[in-house]
Design an enzyme around this catalytic site. Structure first.
Site, PDB file in Angstrom:
ATOM      1  N   TYR A 143      36.034  35.980  37.681  1.00 42.70           N
ATOM      2  CA  TYR A 143      37.322  36.109  37.001  1.00 42.70           C
ATOM      3  C   TYR A 143      37.445  37.509  36.422  1.00 42.70           C
ATOM      4  O   TYR A 143      36.501  37.996  35.776  1.00 42.70           O
ATOM      5  CB  TYR A 143      37.419  35.066  35.878  1.00 42.70           C
ATOM      6  CG  TYR A 143      38.731  35.094  35.124  1.00 42.70           C
ATOM      7  CD1 TYR A 143      39.921  34.703  35.757  1.00 42.70           C
ATOM      8  CD2 TYR A 143      38.791  35.497  33.792  1.00 42.70           C
ATOM      9  CE1 TYR A 143      41.127  34.723  35.065  1.00 42.70           C
ATOM     10  CE2 TYR A 143      39.990  35.506  33.098  1.00 42.70           C
ATOM     11  CZ  TYR A 143      41.155  35.125  33.740  1.00 42.70           C
ATOM     12  OH  TYR A 143      42.348  35.133  33.052  1.00 42.70           O
ATOM     13  N   ASP A 238      32.536  44.389  36.145  1.00 42.27           N
ATOM     14  CA  ASP A 238      33.362  43.798  35.089  1.00 42.27           C
ATOM     15  C   ASP A 238      32.413  43.236  34.036  1.00 42.27           C
ATOM     16  O   ASP A 238      31.856  42.152  34.198  1.00 42.27           O
ATOM     17  CB  ASP A 238      34.256  42.708  35.686  1.00 42.27           C
ATOM     18  CG  ASP A 238      35.076  41.994  34.618  1.00 42.27           C
ATOM     19  OD1 ASP A 238      34.862  42.274  33.419  1.00 42.27           O
ATOM     20  OD2 ASP A 238      35.923  41.158  34.990  1.00 42.27           O
ATOM     21  N   LYS A 266      36.380  41.514  24.947  1.00 40.05           N
ATOM     22  CA  LYS A 266      35.628  40.575  24.099  1.00 40.05           C
ATOM     23  C   LYS A 266      34.821  41.285  22.990  1.00 40.05           C
ATOM     24  O   LYS A 266      35.412  41.724  22.024  1.00 40.05           O
ATOM     25  CB  LYS A 266      34.782  39.657  24.984  1.00 40.05           C
ATOM     26  CG  LYS A 266      35.722  38.899  25.952  1.00 40.05           C
ATOM     27  CD  LYS A 266      35.170  37.735  26.704  1.00 40.05           C
ATOM     28  CE  LYS A 266      36.319  36.987  27.388  1.00 40.05           C
ATOM     29  NZ  LYS A 266      36.259  36.893  28.820  1.00 40.05           N
TER      30      LYS A 266
END
Ligand SMILES: *Cc1c(COP(=O)(O)O)cnc(C)c1O
Length: 433
Positions: A143, A238, A266
């Site tokens: 994702y 990522d 995050k």
């Protein structure tokens, strides 16, 4: 009688699609009503009805030092008195960029954005602008946020809802996204051969976290590094989830494989909306206004977000022992969970990398999307709700990682293991009846 969470969810559904502002929160894959929260401190989180839980979601990753860390809260408060936004450069943005480079040395230049999605979407644009090529390779079950390019066989909420791609993504976009199998170099090589001189970038989660936690098999990351060099494609890690979590330098440092571009989110924002992408100087030189690849943001480098993120990263930078502690506690939890699952005779495979942990209810060794998908979702559903009753808040999906924080105590972990023991007893009864 309805709980306050249930009443709030009913009200929310009248005004917000599905009652939530992000699908992963909706409890679609576990059933029931999402828990509405009011406050949290450290690893304890309190819902709207006053119930307290041990939290293993940690806002899906940012809260590596627990909720409402005093230093982070103070930084946000102090900064807010000087205005919440200027839309002009500030010193803290330089401090942040410098600190990121100290912790992740190959990030020679970095651009701040407002989410992980933005970071990944911008990194791909940069790779395309730099190479002059259009296609990208991603991996099934990974994702990278909700930009069109990535909503082809995506993980996380998209996987949980069983809609691996999404209406609204055009065929034109889809044809530029090639999908390979995670941990399978062969599948990547085939795509590179078939699309010779057309692939701008390979993007991946160096440790997958959005189909549950799946580590890279030996040689996988190294192999991708070589393939990118050979085919003059940009390697994008990522690290929105893994950055500053798996070590100070993220997965790159842990596996000693270094990408050309890296994306963050995050943890880098300390719980405020922040993302970032950065990497090799010569690649980043194409980013506007230094170069022609356009990328911008009214609130990018926002002072509250920068102060929160900078404070959290500074603490992580100064305390390498935090990572040792996280590793020890996560292994403690995983080991004891395995023992409890064995006692109850429940098929399982637990993957753990650093402070990311996932239980898959299958006897398969989980290395990719197909094996992750073998997890018994009905067992997870029962287990999740039993744990919730026992005051343990797990991610409400079988395809997410649990996150540990420095604020989890061994006492909390023991409580979690005891809860798992009791929960599995109930799950077995329900499965047998
Ligand atoms: C969460 C996540 C994203 C998306 O970040 P948002 O801030 O939710 O847009 C991208 N990539 C990975 C690996 C993630 O875990």
């Amino acid at each position: 009688m309805l709980s306050k969470s249930q009443k709030l969810f009913e009200r929310a559904q009248s005004f917000i699609p599905g009652g939530v502002n992000s699908p992963a929160r909706a409890f679609k894959s576990v059933g029931g009503t999402p828990v509405f929260f009011e406050k949290a401190k450290g690893s304890l989180i309190t819902d709207a009805d006053g119930n307290e839980y041990i939290d293993f979601v940690g806002s899906w990753g940012p809260m590596i030092m627990g909720h409402a860390h005093p230093a982070v809260i103070k930084a946000v408060q102090d900064a807010s008195f000087n205005s919440t936004s200027f839309g002009a450069p500030t010193e803290v943005e330089i401090n942040m960029a410098e600190l990121v480079q100290t912790m992740v040395p190959n990030v020679e230049k970095v651009r701040m954005v407002n989410s992980g999605t933005e970071a990944c979407m911008s990194a791909v644009r940069v790779a395309r602008g730099y190479t002059g090529k259009e296609k990208i390779i991603k991996f099934e079950g990974n994702y990278h946020g909700h930009a069109d390019t990535f909503l082809i066989k995506a993980g996380s909420g998209a996987l949980t809802l069983g809609s691996p791609s999404s209406p609204g993504v055009t065929e034109g976009t889809a044809k530029d996204t090639l999908v390979a199998d995670y941990n399978n170099l062969n599948s990547v090589e085939k795509l590179l051969e078939k699309n010779k001189d057309e692939v701008a970038a390979i993007i991946l989660e160096p440790v997958a976290g959005n189909m549950g936690c799946i580590p890279p098999v030996e040689g996988f990351l190294e192999g991708l590094r070589e393939l990118c060099d050979k085919h003059e494609a940009v390697l994008i890690f990522d690290e929105v989830m893994t950055g500053f979590r798996l070590s100070r330098g993220g997965a790159q440092e842990r596996y000693d494989v270094w990408a050309d571009l890296v994306t963050f989110g995050k943890i880098i924002g300390g719980g405020l909306p922040v993302g970032a992408f950065g990497g090799r100087k010569d690649v980043m030189a194409v980013v506007a206004p230094e170069g022609p690849v356009y990328q911008a943001g009214t609130l990018s480098g926002n002072p509250l977000a920068m102060h929160a993120g900078f404070t959290q990263l500074s603490l992580l930078e100064r305390h390498p022992e935090y990572y040792v502690d996280l590793e020890e506690k996560s292994e403690y939890l995983a080991k004891r969970l395995r023992a409890v699952l064995n006692q109850h005779g429940v098929d399982h495979h637990i993957n753990r990398v650093g402070s990311m942990v996932s239980i898959f209810f299958t006897d398969a060794v989980v290395t990719d999307f197909n094996t992750a998908n073998q997890t018994d979702q009905s067992i997870f559903r029962l287990f999740f709700h039993e744990m919730l009753k026992h005051g343990i808040y797990l991610p409400p999906s079988p395809f997410e990682s649990w996150f540990l924080a420095t604020t989890h105590t061994h006492e909390m972990l023991d409580k979690t293991i005891l809860a798992a023991d009791e929960a599995l007893g109930v799950v077995k009864l329900k499965m047998d009846s």
